[in-house]
Every structure is written in structure tokens, then in C-alpha cells.
Design a protein around this motif. Sequence first.
Motif, short mmCIF file in Angstrom:
data_model
loop_
_atom_site.label_atom_id
_atom_site.label_comp_id
_atom_site.label_asym_id
_atom_site.label_seq_id
_atom_site.Cartn_x
_atom_site.Cartn_y
_atom_site.Cartn_z
N LYS A 1 0.84 -1.20 0.00
CA LYS A 1 0.00 0.00 0.00
C LYS A 1 0.87 1.25 0.00
O LYS A 1 1.89 1.31 0.67
CB LYS A 1 -0.88 -0.05 1.25
N LYS A 2 0.47 2.24 -0.80
CA LYS A 2 1.20 3.51 -0.84
C LYS A 2 1.06 4.21 0.50
O LYS A 2 -0.03 4.34 1.04
CB LYS A 2 0.63 4.38 -1.96
N MET A 3 2.19 4.62 1.05
CA MET A 3 2.19 5.29 2.35
C MET A 3 2.19 6.80 2.16
O MET A 3 2.70 7.32 1.17
CB MET A 3 3.44 4.90 3.13
N SER A 4 1.64 7.48 3.14
CA SER A 4 1.65 8.94 3.12
C SER A 4 3.02 9.44 3.55
O SER A 4 3.81 8.70 4.15
CB SER A 4 0.58 9.49 4.08
N SER A 5 3.29 10.69 3.24
CA SER A 5 4.55 11.31 3.67
C SER A 5 4.69 11.27 5.19
O SER A 5 5.78 11.05 5.72
CB SER A 5 4.63 12.76 3.19
N LYS A 6 3.58 11.47 5.89
CA LYS A 6 3.60 11.44 7.35
C LYS A 6 3.99 10.05 7.85
O LYS A 6 4.81 9.92 8.76
CB LYS A 6 2.23 11.83 7.90
N LEU B 1 10.69 3.40 0.59
CA LEU B 1 9.34 3.39 1.15
C LEU B 1 8.31 3.97 0.19
O LEU B 1 7.13 3.61 0.25
CB LEU B 1 9.32 4.13 2.48
N ASN B 2 8.74 4.84 -0.72
CA ASN B 2 7.85 5.39 -1.74
C ASN B 2 7.69 4.45 -2.93
O ASN B 2 6.93 4.73 -3.86
CB ASN B 2 8.38 6.73 -2.26
N GLY B 3 8.44 3.34 -2.94
CA GLY B 3 8.35 2.39 -4.03
C GLY B 3 9.14 2.80 -5.26
O GLY B 3 8.96 2.24 -6.34
N GLU B 4 10.04 3.77 -5.10
CA GLU B 4 10.83 4.26 -6.22
C GLU B 4 12.01 3.35 -6.54
O GLU B 4 12.49 3.33 -7.68
CB GLU B 4 11.34 5.67 -5.93
#
Length: 63
Positions: A2-7, A39-42
Amino acid sequence: MKKMSSKEIDEIIENVKASLAVENIKVDNISVITGKKYLNGEISSKEAIDSITEYIRNKQLRQ
């Protein structure tokens, strides 16, 4: 994953930094940037590990 928020990402990074501080290990900015990219999936976990390992090796060579 799941995509996480910046927070959420910032909270994870702070938790990791705190855990490592208990072991008297300071986290450098390159590792934080790489961790955020992961963590951003980059980038993949292998790319993150390789990037941080290369940075540490280069840093040791300069000392």
C-alpha cells in the motif's frame, strides 16, 4: 504494498533513527533519502541496500 503517506514515511524514518541511536549509530542524510525512496516504491530493497553500501564504502575510502 500500500502507498504510504509522507507522514507515515517520516514516522518510520524517525523510528528507525531512534532505534539506531540506542545502538549509538547515527543515520546520515543519504541513508534517509534512500530509505524514503524505498518506502515510496521508487527503488527496490536491493537497490537501497546497494546504494547505502556503496556510499559507506566510498566514505571509508576517503577517510
